[in-house]
Scaffold this motif. Sequence first.
Motif, short mmCIF file in Angstrom:
data_model
loop_
_atom_site.label_atom_id
_atom_site.label_comp_id
_atom_site.label_asym_id
_atom_site.label_seq_id
_atom_site.Cartn_x
_atom_site.Cartn_y
_atom_site.Cartn_z
N MET A 1 0.84 -1.19 0.00
CA MET A 1 0.00 0.00 0.00
C MET A 1 0.88 1.25 0.00
N ARG A 2 0.44 2.21 -0.76
CA ARG A 2 1.11 3.51 -0.77
C ARG A 2 0.15 4.56 -0.25
N GLN A 3 0.72 5.65 0.24
CA GLN A 3 -0.07 6.77 0.72
C GLN A 3 0.52 8.07 0.19
N ILE B 1 -1.58 5.98 -8.25
CA ILE B 1 -2.29 4.90 -7.54
C ILE B 1 -3.49 4.49 -8.38
N THR C 1 -5.81 1.81 -7.57
CA THR C 1 -6.97 1.41 -6.78
C THR C 1 -6.78 1.92 -5.37
N GLY C 2 -7.75 2.69 -4.86
CA GLY C 2 -7.57 3.22 -3.52
C GLY C 2 -8.75 4.05 -3.07
N ILE D 1 -4.85 6.66 -0.27
CA ILE D 1 -4.22 5.39 0.09
C ILE D 1 -4.63 4.36 -0.94
N GLY D 2 -3.68 3.53 -1.34
CA GLY D 2 -4.00 2.50 -2.31
C GLY D 2 -2.76 1.90 -2.92
N GLU D 3 -2.97 1.26 -4.06
CA GLU D 3 -1.85 0.62 -4.75
C GLU D 3 -1.99 0.74 -6.26
#
Length: 139
Positions: free
Chosen positions: A1-3, A33, A35-36, A137-139
């Motif tokens: 996950m990235r933010q 990103i 999907t998030g 937040i997502g990937e």
Amino acid sequence: MRQAATILCFDTRGQGFYPITPALERFVEEQGIQTGLLTIFCRHTSASLLIQENADPSVLRDLQKFLERLAPEGRALYEHDSEGLDDMPAHLRAALTQTQLALPVIDGALAIGTWQGVFLIEHRRRPHRREAALHLIGE
């Protein structure tokens, strides 16, 4: 996950609905990103956020009139008026709308409907510089 997070500033010219969808779309696109979830938070007590129709401007005019009827201005109506007659009505209108939104991100874009837009609502009569905190937040 990235933010990713940022604060966007918007200058208003007084009461009204200000489209902020393009700024949100740019932020999401820049992050890459796919999907998030994008959370938007209005950092004020006399401005708010709303998802509403973005095609027919009469919708926004009718909403403005409706909010004015729900929380009218008037010296005898409210105890709190330290910043003017539009002070307490602005707080009430913000309380009746939203200060935080959560928008899904699908395939790298906001998953809002064709006729939907995100608006910052300025409830005060004079111009202001408003801030919205964004968190993705997502990937």
